[in-house]
Enzyme design. Structure first.
Site, mmCIF file in Angstrom:
data_model
loop_
_atom_site.group_PDB
_atom_site.id
_atom_site.type_symbol
_atom_site.label_atom_id
_atom_site.label_comp_id
_atom_site.label_asym_id
_atom_site.label_seq_id
_atom_site.Cartn_x
_atom_site.Cartn_y
_atom_site.Cartn_z
ATOM 1 N N THR A 296 36.777 31.169 38.642
ATOM 2 C CA THR A 296 37.288 29.999 39.362
ATOM 3 C C THR A 296 37.048 30.078 40.869
ATOM 4 O OG1 THR A 296 39.468 31.035 39.376
ATOM 5 C CG2 THR A 296 39.069 29.374 37.687
ATOM 6 N N PHE B 88 38.258 28.937 44.945
ATOM 7 C CA PHE B 88 39.531 29.168 45.658
ATOM 8 C C PHE B 88 40.400 27.923 45.764
ATOM 9 C CE2 PHE B 88 37.138 27.311 49.145
ATOM 10 C CZ PHE B 88 38.105 26.578 49.813
ATOM 11 N N LYS C 145 38.517 35.536 36.070
ATOM 12 C CA LYS C 145 38.063 36.163 37.323
ATOM 13 C C LYS C 145 38.282 35.117 38.410
ATOM 14 C CE LYS C 145 35.145 36.415 40.135
ATOM 15 N NZ LYS C 145 35.464 36.243 41.601
ATOM 16 N N GLU D 246 31.110 23.643 36.523
ATOM 17 C CA GLU D 246 31.841 22.656 37.352
ATOM 18 C C GLU D 246 31.529 23.001 38.797
ATOM 19 O OE1 GLU D 246 33.688 20.151 36.276
ATOM 20 O OE2 GLU D 246 33.965 20.630 34.161
ATOM 21 N N LEU D 247 30.447 22.401 39.307
ATOM 22 C CA LEU D 247 29.933 22.831 40.616
ATOM 23 C C LEU D 247 30.236 21.790 41.691
ATOM 24 C CD1 LEU D 247 26.562 24.282 39.269
ATOM 25 C CD2 LEU D 247 28.846 25.305 39.273
ATOM 26 N N CYS E 22 36.613 19.540 45.381
ATOM 27 C CA CYS E 22 35.283 19.215 44.855
ATOM 28 C C CYS E 22 35.080 17.703 44.841
ATOM 29 C CB CYS E 22 35.106 19.792 43.457
ATOM 30 S SG CYS E 22 36.467 19.376 42.365
ATOM 31 N N GLY F 57 32.413 38.847 38.514
ATOM 32 C CA GLY F 57 31.786 37.590 38.086
ATOM 33 C C GLY F 57 30.363 37.819 37.594
HETATM 34 P P1 NAD Z 1 31.989 30.037 45.309
HETATM 35 O O1 NAD Z 1 30.773 29.583 44.602
HETATM 36 O O2 NAD Z 1 31.825 30.751 46.600
HETATM 37 O O3 NAD Z 1 32.847 31.015 44.372
HETATM 38 C C1 NAD Z 1 33.292 30.617 43.103
HETATM 39 C C2 NAD Z 1 33.600 31.841 42.255
HETATM 40 O O4 NAD Z 1 32.388 32.538 41.962
HETATM 41 C C3 NAD Z 1 34.503 32.864 42.939
HETATM 42 O O5 NAD Z 1 35.407 33.387 41.992
HETATM 43 C C4 NAD Z 1 33.518 33.933 43.390
HETATM 44 O O6 NAD Z 1 34.107 35.201 43.598
HETATM 45 C C5 NAD Z 1 32.566 33.935 42.232
HETATM 46 N N1 NAD Z 1 31.239 34.512 42.470
HETATM 47 C C6 NAD Z 1 30.622 34.732 43.646
HETATM 48 N N2 NAD Z 1 29.377 35.221 43.432
HETATM 49 C C7 NAD Z 1 29.215 35.290 42.088
HETATM 50 C C8 NAD Z 1 28.134 35.679 41.240
HETATM 51 N N3 NAD Z 1 26.978 36.076 41.730
HETATM 52 N N4 NAD Z 1 28.304 35.597 39.901
HETATM 53 C C9 NAD Z 1 29.476 35.139 39.361
HETATM 54 N N5 NAD Z 1 30.529 34.767 40.127
HETATM 55 C C10 NAD Z 1 30.401 34.835 41.473
HETATM 56 O O7 NAD Z 1 32.917 28.741 45.501
HETATM 57 P P2 NAD Z 1 34.248 28.597 46.354
HETATM 58 O O8 NAD Z 1 33.927 28.621 47.814
HETATM 59 O O9 NAD Z 1 35.304 29.508 45.840
HETATM 60 O O10 NAD Z 1 34.714 27.119 45.941
HETATM 61 C C11 NAD Z 1 34.205 25.963 46.505
HETATM 62 C C12 NAD Z 1 33.138 25.353 45.628
HETATM 63 O O11 NAD Z 1 33.632 25.128 44.309
HETATM 64 C C13 NAD Z 1 32.707 23.983 46.128
HETATM 65 O O12 NAD Z 1 31.320 23.866 45.987
HETATM 66 C C14 NAD Z 1 33.437 23.029 45.213
HETATM 67 O O13 NAD Z 1 32.860 21.743 45.120
HETATM 68 C C15 NAD Z 1 33.371 23.775 43.921
HETATM 69 N N6 NAD Z 1 34.393 23.301 42.996
HETATM 70 C C16 NAD Z 1 33.990 22.517 41.953
HETATM 71 C C17 NAD Z 1 34.934 21.995 41.084
HETATM 72 C C18 NAD Z 1 34.524 21.111 39.944
HETATM 73 O O14 NAD Z 1 35.337 20.911 39.052
HETATM 74 N N7 NAD Z 1 33.326 20.567 39.922
HETATM 75 C C19 NAD Z 1 36.296 22.298 41.259
HETATM 76 C C20 NAD Z 1 36.665 23.112 42.324
HETATM 77 C C21 NAD Z 1 35.696 23.609 43.185
#
Ligand code: NAD
Length: 520
Positions: free
Chosen positions: A167, A169, A193, A271-272, A305, A233
């Site tokens: 997930t 943050f 995670k 869900e990006l 998001c 992750g």
């Molecule tokens: P992020 O991509 O930096 O991190 C997300 C998760 O991935 C964290 O738990 C992180 O520790 C983990 N991670 C980091 N590197 C990894 C790897 N190589 N392999 C697997 N996991 C890894 O995102 P963030 O800054 O925490 O959150 C913001 C982003 O999330 C924004 O782009 C937002 O739009 C998106 N988001 C999307 C939705 C949706 O439903 N579409 C909902 C909430 C947030």
């Protein structure tokens, strides 16, 4: 500073109520046991930079044992009838109800939401429990008319096994719950995670839900592994014992996860990031449009998001609607979210503040004019916090790189349109496809927006903003947002394996398509 807004005072109260300590474990596999390698993740509040706690992070070997435990739990949990599993989720929902204020405040402390938003997030977790309870009696499979005599053909849905949930943050509890409670009533076990920026909430939530499982004499089905920077992750993406990875996060990280999981032919729910737009037409109710756009752009300090990042405004509204919006941005109080009249809290960390400044600089270099905001704020008594002024930028081309990039901050680009076709073209020209909105009381405009040539997102809103989905619908987006669906409707099928069953109850062996195959 009012006493109700004091980070340390609220921290003490919330920690006491939720059973948290300065040092907590970040690995739950039935017991709290991380820390063999001695690595600690410091947790800071973005409100004032205060150190809230230290979390012992999971080592690779500990994570390996956790997966073994998860499969052992699966054998027990999946054998329980689904409606009985639903009753357990009902009890978890009730326990969350008792903790709604404290968990809401913890979310406020850890990620800087207002307590109202933090509480709303926990309410969403409770709502999805209720949904999952109902679902536990509705995991329907179809019966299909067989073409062969004395045959029955039907579908049944089985759990996948152990499901990995990674997930972001910004929704530290709700996104996990959308996945976890739905997956659990189907019979899956969930390994979580969380984001290192929101791991304390994950520890507290895991504690609350597992108390209930323990009281019911059930095995641990909601397991947790906290990491420092995505190392767990990455392991999860490669881990063959996790048939599904549900990933919520940014597009670049999502692409890495998709490649790793796809490389082993595992399943993903992605869900990006979003890059959501609201179209405001001359037929909009100006008051509703103003509030809808302001909430969409400013809630959670632009860190949803579904945040409205682009305003596609008819050329006739630049002298009326736009000045009102600029005033609304100026009036929205930025500050300690624990104070009652603050609407915009801090960004999650310094890197986010730097991204904010870089995006504004990039927009100005691309010809943009700042109409509001563009200030990094240092607030008295909150010097360690990450505050920025909500910003409106006009005059950047709709296809500029900076407009196509999701910057997780309160920055709104205003894009001018003349015809509705042009508005749709601008709307759809970005790579992301999560949430969309139109503000109009003109039926023709609204229906055009909802038609095939209209908005291309997974979520479409009419006279309400891009942010703020309900749990009953399937949530997710298209294009680079990843195509995943979570939460309500039939999104549960992502966590299940469909089995088509053919039963011959007759005295012969008729073959399908009328084939004959006589071996005697
Ligand atoms: P992020 O991509 O930096 O991190 C997300 C998760 O991935 C964290 O738990 C992180 O520790 C983990 N991670 C980091 N590197 C990894 C790897 N190589 N392999 C697997 N996991 C890894 O995102 P963030 O800054 O925490 O959150 C913001 C982003 O999330 C924004 O782009 C937002 O739009 C998106 N988001 C999307 C939705 C949706 O439903 N579409 C909902 C909430 C947030």
């Amino acid at each position: 500073m009012e006493s109700g807004s004091d980070v340390q005072a609220i921290r003490e109260q919330v920690f006491a109520e939720l059973g948290l300590y300065q040092e907590v474990s970040g690995l739950f596999d039935g017991g709290w046991g991380a820390g063999a390698e001695g690595r600690r993740l410091p947790v800071h509040s973005p409100i004032d930079g205060a150190r809230l706690a230290d979390i012992a992070v999971a080592s690779g070997a500990e994570f390996d044992r956790l997966i073994e435990q998860a499969w052992a739990s699966f054998r027990e949990w999946s054998a329980i009838p689904a409606p009985k599993r639903g009753e357990v989720i009902r009890a978890i929902g009730d326990r969350l109800r008792r903790n709604v204020d404290n968990l809401g405040l913890l979310i406020a402390l850890e990620v800087g939401k207002t307590p109202v938003e933090g509480r709303g997030e926990v309410q969403e977790m409770i709502d999805i429990c209720d949904f999952a309870v109902g679902l536990s009696r509705q995991l329907y499979g179809k019966t299909i008319a067989s073409e062969r005599p004395n045959h029955r053909l039907y579908e049944q849905w089985h759990p996948l096994g152990v499901v990995g949930v990674i997930t972001a943050f910004n929704f530290p509890g709700a996104v996990w719950s959308w996945n976890a409670f739905i997956a659990a009533v189907i019979g899956n076990v969930v390994v979580w995670k969380p984001s290192p920026e929101a791991a304390l909430t994950a520890v507290a939530v895991t504690n609350v839900v597992n108390e209930v499982l323990d009281e019911h004499g059930l095995p641990p089905i909601f397991l947790l592994a906290v990491d420092e920077a995505g190392e767990i992750g990455q392991r999860m993406s490669r881990e063959r014992r996790l048939p599904l990875i549900s990933f919520t996060g940014s597009v670049p990280t999502g692409k890495e996860v998709a490649a790793a999981v796809g490389g082993r032919l595992g399943r993903t729910v992605l869900e990006l990031g979003g890059n959501n737009a609201a179209i405001v037409t001359p037929d909009a109710d100006p008051e509703i449009a103003l509030r809808g756009v302001a909430f969409g752009a400013l809630a959670t300090a632009g860190q949803r998001c579904t945040t409205t990042r682009r305003l596609i405004l008819h050329e006739s509204l630049f002298d009326s609607f736009l000045p009102s919006l600029v005033d609304a941005f100026g009036a929205a109080r930025v500050g300690n979210p624990l104070e009652p009249d603050v609407l915009v809290g801090p960004l999650i960390n310094r890197a986010a503040v730097e991204s904010y400044s870089a995006a504004i600089g990039g927009a100005q270099a691309a010809g943009g004019t700042v109409l509001a905001g563009n200030a990094v704020k240092t607030l008295a008594g909150l010097e360690g916090g990450n505050y920025v002024a909500p910003t409106i930028i006009d005059g950047v081309a709709p296809d500029a790189d900076v407009v196509h990039t999701e910057t997780f901050a309160p920055i709104l680009y205003v894009l001018k349109y003349r015809s509705l076709d042009e508005a749709f073209a601008i709307h759809n020209c970005v790579p992301q496809g999560l949430s969309s909105a139109i503000f109009s009381n003109n039926l023709r405009e609204v229906e055009a927006f909802l038609s095939v040539i209209g908005g291309d997102c997974g979520l479409a809103n009419v006279n309400t903003g891009t942010a703020g989905a309900e749990i009953g619908g399937a949530f997710g987006g298209e294009k680079e947002t990843g195509g995943g669906r979570e939460s309500g409707s039939d999104a549960w099928k992502s966590y299940a394996r469909r089995q088509t069953v053919a039963i011959n109850f007759g005295p012969d062996l008729p073959l399908s398509q009328g084939l004959t195959f006589d071996v005697g």
